[in-house]
Design an enzyme around this catalytic site. Structure first.
Site, mmCIF file in Angstrom:
data_model
loop_
_atom_site.group_PDB
_atom_site.id
_atom_site.type_symbol
_atom_site.label_atom_id
_atom_site.label_comp_id
_atom_site.label_asym_id
_atom_site.label_seq_id
_atom_site.Cartn_x
_atom_site.Cartn_y
_atom_site.Cartn_z
ATOM 1 N N ASP A 31 0.847 -1.187 0.000
ATOM 2 C CA ASP A 31 0.000 0.000 0.000
ATOM 3 C C ASP A 31 0.886 1.241 0.000
ATOM 4 O OD1 ASP A 31 -2.054 -1.765 0.140
ATOM 5 O OD2 ASP A 31 -2.793 -1.146 2.109
ATOM 6 N N ASP A 38 -15.197 -2.969 -1.830
ATOM 7 C CA ASP A 38 -14.826 -2.722 -0.435
ATOM 8 C C ASP A 38 -16.106 -2.578 0.373
ATOM 9 O OD1 ASP A 38 -12.182 -2.633 -1.349
ATOM 10 O OD2 ASP A 38 -12.345 -0.503 -1.797
#
Length: 240
Positions: A8, A129
């Site tokens: 990330d 998500d």
């Protein structure tokens, strides 16, 4: 089942967030390309990259870090965050990215997902998500009224390569994945599903691997950085 190590990216560094909160970022490596090469050296088949700044900005922000990773390894990589138009999709695929992940636009502009999947077979995934069963967008900053399963089913005929399903409440929390909801989603659609969020032990990987649904893979981040999962050991476990 493929194990996807996660990198990330925030401000050019490899970080992990707690439940998607940008103010709760832990920096694990100042050099994301070096981090990628560590994962590749351990034998991973894929890399999972996220441009966190890009997810909020709606356009690529950590492009230099992603390009450095792509230039140093031939291991296929998928990228999500800030990819919201065809020009950006084409740009990333032309730079050697194996797969783009479309999240926010999957809700706001599903026709773009369909168009991209037709234009680039096997190279477009949808990122879903979820927060309490509802889809979150814009770097998880906004929760919609869209049900996760409904969104996934809407792309059944689109030709997308995979669905990356993340339970936001589990992400970075080291509390284990939501095996039940992941399996339910994977059993509801024919599209390959990749589990994400909370994968923090070999037992979690075993649970996902035997969840009763044909999962394509699982993404893990913090557990690999913290040493809770040994990547080599995990890869051997999944091969066996």
């Amino acid at each position: 089942m493929i194990l996807y190590p996660a990198i990330d990216l925030k401000d050019g560094k490899a970080v992990r967030l707690l439940r998607g909160d940008m103010d709760k970022a832990t920096v694990f490596n100042d050099d994301p390309a070096a981090q990628a090469m560590e994962f590749v050296a351990a034998g991973c088949e894929w890399l999972h990259l996220v441009d966190l700044n890009g997810a909020f900005a709606g356009e690529p922000v950590n492009a230099a870090a992603v390009e450095a990773i792509l230039s140093q390894t031939k291991t296929p990589a998928q990228l999500g965050g800030g990819i919201r138009d065809m020009a950006t999709i084409e740009m990333w695929l032309s730079k050697g990215l194996a797969r783009v992940i479309l999240g926010t636009v999957a809700v706001e502009n599903p026709d773009l997902v369909r168009e991209a999947a037709r234009a680039f077979p096997g190279k477009v995934a949808v990122g879903i998500d979820a927060k309490d069963g509802k889809v979150a967008t814009k770097g998880w900053a906004e929760v919609t009224d869209v049900e996760t399963t409904d969104l996934a089913k809407s792309f059944e005929d689109a030709g997308v390569a995979a669905i990356i399903y993340t339970d936001i409440n589990r992400d970075g929390a080291m509390q284990g994945p939501n095996v039940e909801s992941t399996a339910a989603l994977a059993n509801a659609v024919s599209i390959p599903v990749i589990a994400s969020g909370g994968v923090s032990s070999l037992e979690d990987l075993k649970a996902l691997n035997s969840c009763g649904a044909p999962l394509n893979g699982a993404i893990s981040g913090r557990a690999l950085y913290d040493g809770a999962i040994d990547l080599k050991e995990a890869l051997e476990l999944l091969k066996a």
